[in-house]
Design a protein around this motif. Sequence first.
Motif, PDB file in Angstrom:
ATOM      1  N   SER A 138      15.098 -37.526 -20.172  1.00  0.00           N
ATOM      2  CA  SER A 138      14.896 -38.481 -21.258  1.00  0.00           C
ATOM      3  C   SER A 138      15.598 -37.962 -22.500  1.00  0.00           C
ATOM      4  N   LEU A 190      11.385 -35.250 -15.850  1.00  0.00           N
ATOM      5  CA  LEU A 190      11.817 -36.579 -16.269  1.00  0.00           C
ATOM      6  C   LEU A 190      12.922 -36.416 -17.306  1.00  0.00           C
ATOM      7  N   ALA A 192      15.268 -32.898 -10.865  1.00  0.00           N
ATOM      8  CA  ALA A 192      14.212 -33.854 -11.186  1.00  0.00           C
ATOM      9  C   ALA A 192      13.072 -33.781 -10.172  1.00  0.00           C
TER      10      ALA A 192
END
Length: 1267
Positions: free
Chosen positions: A826, A824, A251
């Motif tokens: 998700s 990110l 990340a």
Amino acid sequence: MHNNLKLFIILLIYYFFVNVTNASIKTNSMDTIKKSLEEHQGHLLVNKSKTKSVPLKIANVTKINFVRPKLKKKKTEAKIITLEQVRSWAKAISDKLFENEKQFVRRDILLKGFADIKSEVRNGTAIVDKTTNILNELLERRGRAAESIMRKAEELAANKIPPPSDYTFVRSDDIDVLKQEEKQGKELELPLNCSSLNKVKLTSSVHFDANVSLEYTSVHVALEVFECDPRVLEHVYWTEGLLSTFRENYAQDATLDFQYMCSAQGFLRHYPAALWQNMYKLKTDGEYLYDCRLRPWYVSASGAPRDVLILLDASGSMNSSNLVIAEQFTLALLSALTDDDQVNVLRFNVVVESPIPCFNEKLVPANHVNSAAMMAALKHQKAVNETKMDNVLTYSVHLLNKQRKAKDTPTSCQQAIVMLTDSLYDNYTELMHRIDPDGSIRLFVLWLHDRFGVRDNTRLYAGSAACERDGYYAELVTDSDVTEQVMSILRVMERPLVAQRKHRLRVYSDVYANVEDPRRSEYYWQQKENAEQTFRYGELRRNKDKFLATEKLYGDYIHIRQLDNYGHYYEGEDVNYRLQISVSVPIFDHSTSENITKILGEEKQRNSTRTYPVNRLLGVAGVDIPIDHLKLILPYYLLGAGGSLSIVDHRGNIVIHENAKVVFDGDILKPGYRTVDFLDVEQPAADRLPRDYPQDWYEFRKELVVDHPSGHRTMETKSIFESGMRAIIEKKDYYWKRVMDHYTVVVALPKYNTRHAVPDAAFTQQLAKETFKILHDTEFSVHPEWLYCQYVDPHFETKKEEIIHFIKRRRDEANFAMRKIKHLFSPIKPSLLEKTYQCNEDLMARLCKEIIATGPWMEIDNIEGEHSLGSIMTFFASESGLMRWAVHRATSAHAEPPSGDLWSHGPAEPYYRRAAAAPDTLVVHTPVAPARVHRNSFLPPPSLGERYQWLTAARTLGHTNAGVFGVAGFHFHPKHLEDLLNSVTNLRILDDCDEEDEDDCDARCDGKDWSCVLIDEGAWIVSNVREDDEEEEEEPLREHLANSHPAAMAALLNANIFKLSWIHDYQGVCFPPKNEKIYSRAPSLPSLVKSAWHSVKMLIRATEHVLTVVTLLYSSVLVKSDTEAEKEKRRKRLRRDYEREKYERLYDKRVLVNRTRFTACDRSRALYELQRTPKAMEALRRTPHLCKWPLVGAEVPNTNLLLLAIYNGCQHSGKPVNDPFTNEPEVGYRQCGPWLPDPDSASNIHLSIVLSMVMFLNFFYIIVKII
């Protein structure tokens, strides 16, 4: 008398018959002529019309006395082409080339566009500093990621809990397949499979070069490890907690490649989860060979450099099975050591020696080349004599002490002796104390024995000696124990590193090929030879007579000769092996002691508990850095043409270099790809024997690798390019700087390309707006391997689409960030604008400014005028990698110009490099490719592509005192230059020359007496006039003057117009026979004694055969047997003979392939260089003299070409001229010199043959006497 009379009568009859026939012809000649004319007229009328026609009657025929015309006297001597003629031809060719350049290239428009761009002197120190900063920052980020994995792993290990009883883990093998549960027998205590049965959804990733899932980690378990072993499963379970750290690292930096932890228990947990089979680029068997504990990054991180001496028992008591196991263990241990370790393998009985003579009395780096050579030599050794163990140990300790005190060898932190023997007859503890009083040398003893064989005191003696020397003793009974025993040795040698627990190593590895193992390449080579054997059997069965014809009889032998003797093996990289380096750190077990309980062997069977110190390595954490990712961010665009950027490791081996060649035959790793030294690819200008480097180059290497962390030095070198087929001898400035005390960045800049354009701009929104407007509907390309702006996982198919996309984004986004690498996580798939990317702002600004500067040049489409060189493609290429082009088509073109992105590598293109080395000269570049042959003869050579079929005329573009902005020119088809050459040099002037009288004609290049060729400064033929009936190959290799006209080439060499140099290929491959014996030592007995002893043995054997035959002849009795059993036996024999005969009709021994193996070796290729000195040019202008100076030559003005008119009437009869396509092998192993056979082997063979003939005659005499 009778015979003479018959001969006289026959001659008389013949004379009478001839005279009568002649008289008949004379009397009937008029009638015969008349009749034949009438028949001929009839045939003519019939052919003209199918209607009825009446042939004309020939009324009278007049006999005309035919007077034969006098034939023209044949020319006794060829006419001479004068120097003035050749000069005028050369000027006409030059005028035509420059006329096309002026008409189509329009250099004035380009210069006007670059009028406001400033230039500056190229600064090598600044380039080195920029590169080291980039590399240092990358290594620091990867090191921090690896250390975070290490800290998390130590935390999890300290707080580990047992796994649940039904625990399963995600295994990398077949991860994307839904698996079925296997039924298990009730008698088994442990399950056979502990991996999950679920299917994991994977996505294809260009960044990871595999099918991956960012939501999981997966595990690869080594073959020798049982995954359901509770001790293994416990570690697999607690390492599940590393997923959070893996994801956190990714990340923070989405440019990260694979993260992993290799456990000492024998499994690899990696992130992201990936399909294991998909990570192998070589599609063959052997994926099970991978064991992360034996990879170089693991072994390097688990201990400091070591000196290891492997002692193999070669006494007569060693049976064949023990020798096989010993060889397998030696291979496994050599494979586990790193290039930092020093090693040697010694065989011992009454003497101690290395199987390779030049390895005696020293240790050598444990790289793959040295290991493979030692293993190849071991296979041909015999076990004889007894063992003198005290001498063996004394010699070994002396050798290790000598290694420790040596000044020119790297210092090691540990030294060890690994002994493999089948018996020890004494306790050598006291001896080891005496010869090594400090106890600095570890001793490992591996007992090779039959578990059901005779027992002796080996276990007692070996265990005592090994324990006293901080080693260990083990029994090596079967080959299944090999890997585990190697790991046990490495664990013992890890203890000093773990014991201190203060200094944590951060290890930077050398370059290696991801998950590949060299043994897979060797197996794959055998598969290729099996395929060749299958093909030859098929050809034999299809047509045996054709296959065994003379021209194909030795086809495989000639094919291997092309590969080995001529070096024509294919070196293209059809498979990307994903070369990489790694950053790794060790993971320590913080437990310092543990209790071990043992049941005593007594009546009460009480327990006994002891506390032992623990210095245990849990594993190694690491992060990969692919070489392709590293190249992407390095500032190659600052180097210019002829400049190079390299990275070498702390041993001087290259990590990145433009001339690195790691693959041969398209998909096989070269055996020495990891051990290519800096001096192997940066070669001195002076011609010397292979590996005979000048002293100043040795000093330069020592300064660069060892003595000075940074510096600058000027050296004269051969700059090798275009796959090793061309080189420029020039002076270069070398700048270097150390990074992380492990890698060294080296920048080399030529003297001729000192200034370069520097656009003074940033990648602003306004600049992007102007650039996007100009790019509309225009052709351009950029360097495919440089970072301009790019998504981390590339989204677009072409680099052009990606550049336009990011210019548009910069135009539309006021706050466009040049770098977005935070990922990110998700559940919703991110859009294109949300994906991670990175940009090189400096390079993008340069690119945009150059696009704007070349905009007016691209606006003009139609150019009127004659297309004397057919359809051409004009271009401009810059140092930023920009390539602009326009196609100008002719009505009668030989071929349609290809797309300009075939030449998209900018300054790295050979034509660009040659043009920059010769400023203001129109360089006509003819692409040259090495000969290419696959191992399998049924596979055609790989296609070269269209770029090898077109010529390039290029010239540097720049203002006076302002440096070079780029190179401009045009690509054109070679057939048009051939037409031009033919029209200039073979044109008959009708006013002065009558076609019927050659004596009135001037000499010209008609291909009969004289041939005209255009050659470049390397003597490669750019163009020549072909014969009309000569067929052109589909993909011809470029011709060289040395091959086409050896007499002319020899004359040019003798006159010092051309100079012969050599390019040494230290990355070469040789193909010796698979069962070739390596002569590694001198005979143990004098040659005369050996010959006599062999003769006596043969005499005794022959006498035994003679006595056997005599006994059978005197004791034999005739017996008649017609029983049913005998009849059935005869029928079976006849049937068997029939089947064998049928098989032999489809078999021939000559169908067998020549089995080979591949080894690393040195090769050399001839290089011809034009000497443009006044003396050489004066020699070129000398008057021709047939067969003494068989050519007339002149420079083509303002180009790199020579026009030669060569006389064809003289054959070359002198010393053969070296073929530049031949990559000749240097005989012998590259670190030891040539392998020489025993000097008396020939005499032994000769004596044996003589004795055999004598014995055969004696045997024949005895048989005759008996009969």
